[in-house]
Scaffold this motif. Structure first.
Motif, short mmCIF file in Angstrom:
data_model
loop_
_atom_site.label_atom_id
_atom_site.label_comp_id
_atom_site.label_asym_id
_atom_site.label_seq_id
_atom_site.Cartn_x
_atom_site.Cartn_y
_atom_site.Cartn_z
N LYS A 170 91.49 11.61 35.86
CA LYS A 170 92.77 12.31 35.85
C LYS A 170 92.66 13.48 34.87
CE LYS A 170 97.55 11.36 34.88
NZ LYS A 170 98.05 10.77 33.66
N GLY A 171 93.37 14.58 35.16
CA GLY A 171 93.33 15.71 34.24
C GLY A 171 92.43 16.82 34.78
N PRO A 172 92.27 17.90 34.00
CA PRO A 172 91.63 19.12 34.52
C PRO A 172 90.10 19.09 34.57
CG PRO A 172 92.39 19.48 32.28
CD PRO A 172 92.82 18.10 32.65
N ALA A 173 89.43 18.15 33.90
CA ALA A 173 87.96 18.20 33.86
C ALA A 173 87.38 18.03 35.27
CB ALA A 173 87.42 17.12 32.94
N PRO A 174 86.38 18.80 35.64
CA PRO A 174 85.86 18.78 37.01
C PRO A 174 84.88 17.64 37.29
CG PRO A 174 84.77 20.49 35.77
CD PRO A 174 85.79 19.89 34.86
N THR A 175 84.10 17.23 36.28
CA THR A 175 83.04 16.26 36.55
C THR A 175 83.05 15.15 35.51
OG1 THR A 175 81.49 17.55 35.25
CG2 THR A 175 81.48 17.95 37.62
N ASN A 176 82.26 14.11 35.77
CA ASN A 176 82.12 12.99 34.83
C ASN A 176 81.44 13.46 33.55
OD1 ASN A 176 83.05 11.53 37.01
ND2 ASN A 176 80.97 10.96 37.68
N LEU A 177 81.59 12.67 32.47
CA LEU A 177 80.83 12.99 31.25
C LEU A 177 79.35 12.94 31.59
CD1 LEU A 177 82.65 11.12 28.31
CD2 LEU A 177 82.89 13.49 29.07
N VAL A 178 78.60 13.89 31.03
CA VAL A 178 77.20 14.05 31.41
C VAL A 178 76.35 12.92 30.83
CG1 VAL A 178 75.17 15.53 31.14
CG2 VAL A 178 77.43 16.53 31.60
N VAL A 179 75.49 12.36 31.67
CA VAL A 179 74.52 11.37 31.19
C VAL A 179 73.22 12.11 30.88
CG1 VAL A 179 73.19 9.31 31.79
CG2 VAL A 179 75.55 9.58 32.61
N PRO A 180 72.79 12.12 29.60
CA PRO A 180 71.56 12.84 29.28
C PRO A 180 70.33 12.05 29.76
CG PRO A 180 72.34 11.69 27.35
CD PRO A 180 73.36 11.44 28.42
N ASP A 181 69.18 12.73 29.77
CA ASP A 181 67.93 12.02 30.06
C ASP A 181 67.65 11.06 28.91
OD1 ASP A 181 67.32 13.12 32.44
OD2 ASP A 181 66.07 14.74 31.61
N TYR A 182 67.40 9.80 29.22
CA TYR A 182 67.01 8.88 28.16
C TYR A 182 66.19 7.76 28.76
CZ TYR A 182 70.83 5.73 29.56
OH TYR A 182 71.66 4.89 30.25
N ALA A 183 65.55 7.02 27.90
CA ALA A 183 64.76 5.86 28.36
C ALA A 183 64.79 4.80 27.28
CB ALA A 183 63.31 6.29 28.62
N PHE A 184 64.73 3.52 27.70
CA PHE A 184 64.65 2.43 26.73
C PHE A 184 63.22 2.35 26.24
CE2 PHE A 184 68.51 1.33 28.95
CZ PHE A 184 69.31 0.82 27.95
N SER A 185 63.01 2.56 24.95
CA SER A 185 61.64 2.43 24.43
C SER A 185 61.37 0.98 24.06
CB SER A 185 61.42 3.38 23.25
OG SER A 185 62.53 3.41 22.41
N SER A 186 62.42 0.19 23.81
CA SER A 186 62.29 -1.27 23.71
C SER A 186 63.65 -1.83 24.12
CB SER A 186 61.92 -1.67 22.28
OG SER A 186 63.08 -1.61 21.46
N ASP A 187 63.84 -3.15 23.96
CA ASP A 187 65.13 -3.72 24.37
C ASP A 187 66.29 -3.19 23.54
OD1 ASP A 187 64.32 -5.10 26.48
OD2 ASP A 187 64.45 -7.13 25.58
N THR A 188 66.00 -2.80 22.31
CA THR A 188 67.10 -2.39 21.43
C THR A 188 67.00 -0.94 20.95
OG1 THR A 188 65.89 -3.23 19.54
CG2 THR A 188 67.50 -4.72 20.56
N THR A 189 66.05 -0.18 21.46
CA THR A 189 66.02 1.24 21.07
C THR A 189 65.94 2.13 22.31
OG1 THR A 189 63.66 1.05 20.74
CG2 THR A 189 65.02 1.07 18.76
N VAL A 190 66.61 3.29 22.17
CA VAL A 190 66.67 4.26 23.26
C VAL A 190 66.20 5.60 22.72
CG1 VAL A 190 68.28 5.59 24.65
CG2 VAL A 190 68.53 3.12 24.51
N THR A 191 65.39 6.30 23.51
CA THR A 191 65.01 7.66 23.15
C THR A 191 65.74 8.62 24.09
OG1 THR A 191 62.84 6.84 22.54
CG2 THR A 191 63.08 9.22 22.78
#
Lengths: 193, 432
Positions: A170-191
């Protein structure tokens, strides 16, 4: 009337002064070639002047960010930064995942499933914290902030409301919040980046 | 103002006519550097250097504006920000080297432009104002170049700022107060760096303004020429465009080739390695010299080693500024009515001795302050002043010039093996 450049100085061979009868004249050819060459040169010189305004090497080198997920409990979110912009990392509760999955894609302005907006682990929603309308930071990631009518994020600038998959509802924004490129480097860390 | 036979601007279409009636900028350009400005037909390549100086200023302003987008005028990070430009900014190395070497190219062409004026008597009536404005531009250039050299905040930058502002401490009584006021501190630091950056950005636009006055003043009598004989009729001139746009365009091509060779193959040849060491207020470099274009003046500054009524330090500073301010009086020091040294056998010799003198001064200024060079600087510095204050005024009074041509056209035709009275100014109607 004899003009200066056609007048033959006394005592000189008149031939060179009357040779330019061909069309195009030799002089025209040289003129066009010289001006064209200078024009191309000027065009090339503009390139570095424009390119210097692009992000410099040190700015591009900021392009990756490591995030530790181990401290984020279900239902919590953190704000961190990626390329000097806010980044939201949210650990969705099962109820929030269900709410996101329940919405038919046909109802969405920018149709995307939660599956498509996460990388294998549906509870980790990682998005830029930049409203796609005009770049404000939406509320909802911090403790006690207004999450808006759809339980995700709410932008106070112009009232854009995002759901639990950070999709625009709802509201004026045209698209979803952007998902950046990322990858799980382990179960608990993301790069990110 | 122009010659009565100057072509008038004719708008080529209704749009240009509409513009011309409301804001006649195309007409202004046409009359300044177009077919509407008649120029002596005999200008040689030494007349290229005014346009080349303008081009050099343009290059400096464009590259400078771009560099200012990346530079930080703060003592803590200024040096690093310049290295950031060299290593990180896209094409930053090119832009900075272009700016640093562009300054040298600017001075090279301006020095040739000045010596052209000296040889051909371009400073004489009715062009005194052109000359005076030119000296003003030269002074502004020196100030701008000095402050620009401080900005990278290397060792030469810092100690250059220290030494140059130290000149003002030679003023009796208030000198030290003035020096501290100029620096905004007791030694060069953030305050000095910031004000130098501000002024370094401002002054080029002031120079551009004075250049407009310089050209305006030039266009009232029109350009001088190698004979120094005034234009007497239409047959003595050709329109600026296409004749001198083409000739200046060719010269600009040569200028850019030389600039490119310097920029791409010898970018640090004219610089000092010490300036790649960050500024250190506690350590002066062993051999401190200014940029090459200040060497002759630096030699004059150092030539004074003995107190004589005034302290030697003050003499040095006075002489250094005096050597430039002297040029303001040149139009009245040289009273000979003949402009071109082509027709002044004695003044011509004096001119070339002056050229050699200034080159030797430059060599001395760039060398370490050995006794030999100091003595040489003293001799050459004394000769520099003697040239303008004694030799040139005396020659002007005693010299017998060789016969001048009756007109520019006659001189041109004589070069081509014939003279035609019908083409000289004595009978202007016969030419058309």
């Amino acid at each position: 009337m004899a003009s200066i450049d056609t007048a033959v100085p006394p005592g000189e061979d008149p031939a060179p002064y009357h040779e330019e009868v061909a069309d195009p004249r030799r002089r025209d050819f040289i003129n066009i070639a010289a001006v064209a060459f200078a024009g191309v040169g000027a065009g090339v010189v503009v390139l570095p002047l424009v390119n210097q305004m692009n992000p410099s090497a040190d700015v591009l080198a900021q392009a990756t960010t490591e995030i530790d997920l181990s401290k984020i409990a279900a239902g919590q979110a953190i704000k961190t930064s990626f390329r000097k912009q806010p980044l939201f990392v949210r650990n969705l509760t099962p109820a929030e995942i269900a709410a996101a999955d329940a919405v038919p894609l046909s109802e969405l302005r920018d149709p995307q499933s939660l599956e498509e907006r996460t990388k294998g682990k549906k509870n980790w929603l990682i998005t830029m914290g930049v409203c796609t309308h005009l770049g404000c930071v939406p509320l909802g990631a911090g403790e006690g902030e207004n999450k808006g009518p759809f339980g995700g994020y709410f932008c106070p600038c112009h009232g854009s409301a995002y759901d639990t998959a950070a999709r625009i509802r709802k509201g004026p924004a045209p698209t979803n919040l952007v998902v950046p490129d990322y990858a799980f480097s382990s179960d608990t860390t993301v790069t990110v980046g | 103002m122009s010659f009565p036979w100057a072509k008038q601007y004719q708008p080529q279409n209704s749009l240009m006519k509409w513009v011309d009636e409301r804001l006649p900028v195309p007409r202004l350009v046409y009359n300044a550097v177009g077919a509407g400005y008649p120029v002596p037909r005999n200008l040689n390549y030494f007349w290229n250097f005014g346009v080349l100086a303008g081009a050099a200023l343009g290059i400096q302003i464009i590259t400078g504006i771009v560099l200012a987008m990346h530079y930080a005028a703060n003592g803590a990070i200024a040096f690093d920000s310049v290295e950031h430009i060299m290593r990180d900014v896209n094409a930053g190395w090119l832009l900075r080297y272009a700016h640093a070497n562009g300054a040298s190219m600017f001075f090279i062409v301006v020095y040739l432009h000045i010596f052209r004026g000296l040889y051909y008597g371009s400073y004489k009536a009715p062009r005194e104002m052109v000359w005076l404005l030119g000296v003003v531009i030269f002074l502004l250039m020196m100030a701008t170049a000095f402050m620009g050299y401080v900005l990278p905040w290397g060792q030469m930058s810092f100690w250059g700022a220290q030494v140059i502002t130290g000149f003002f401490s030679a003023i009796p009584g208030v000198g030290e107060t003035i020096r501290v006021w100029l620096l905004g501190g007791y030694a060069p630091d953030d305050a000095a760096l910031n004000r130098f950056f501000s002024l370094h950005y401002l002054l080029p636009f002031v120079i551009a303004g004075v250049i407009i006055l310089h050209i305006w003043a030039l266009h009232i009598p029109g350009s001088n020429n190698p004979t120094g004989v005034e234009v007497k009729g239409e047959q003595d001139t050709v329109p600026f465009h296409p004749y001198y746009t083409a000739k200046d365009g060719f010269g600009l091509g040569i200028f850019l080739i030389v600039f490119a060779v310097l920029l791409f193959f010898y970018p640090n040849y004219l610089g000092h390695p010490d300036n790649y060491i960050p500024a250190n207020p506690l350590s002066t470099p062993a051999h401190i010299v200014p940029e090459w274009y200040f060497w002759p003046f630096y030699a004059i500054l150092r030539a004074f080693t003995v107190d004589f009524i005034l302290p030697a330090k003050l003499w040095g500073v006075l002489a250094m500024f005096g050597s430039i301010l002297l040029l303001f009086f040149l139009p009245w020091l040289d009273s000979s009515p003949v402009r071109s040294n082509n027709y002044r056998p004695k003044a011509r010799i004096a001119f070339w001795v002056l050229v050699a003198d200034v080159l030797i001064l430059g060599y001395c200024g760039g060398s370490a302050a050995d006794p030999v060079y100091v003595i040489l600087s003293q001799i050459c510095g004394a000769y520099y002043f003697a040239h303008f204050l004694i030799i040139l005024p005396m020659i002007s009074r005693s010299e017998r010039p060789t016969p001048l041509p009756n007109s520019i056209t006659e001189a041109v035709l004589a070069k081509h093996g014939g003279t035609s009275p019908a083409h000289t100014a004595l009978t202007p109607a016969a030419s058309s």
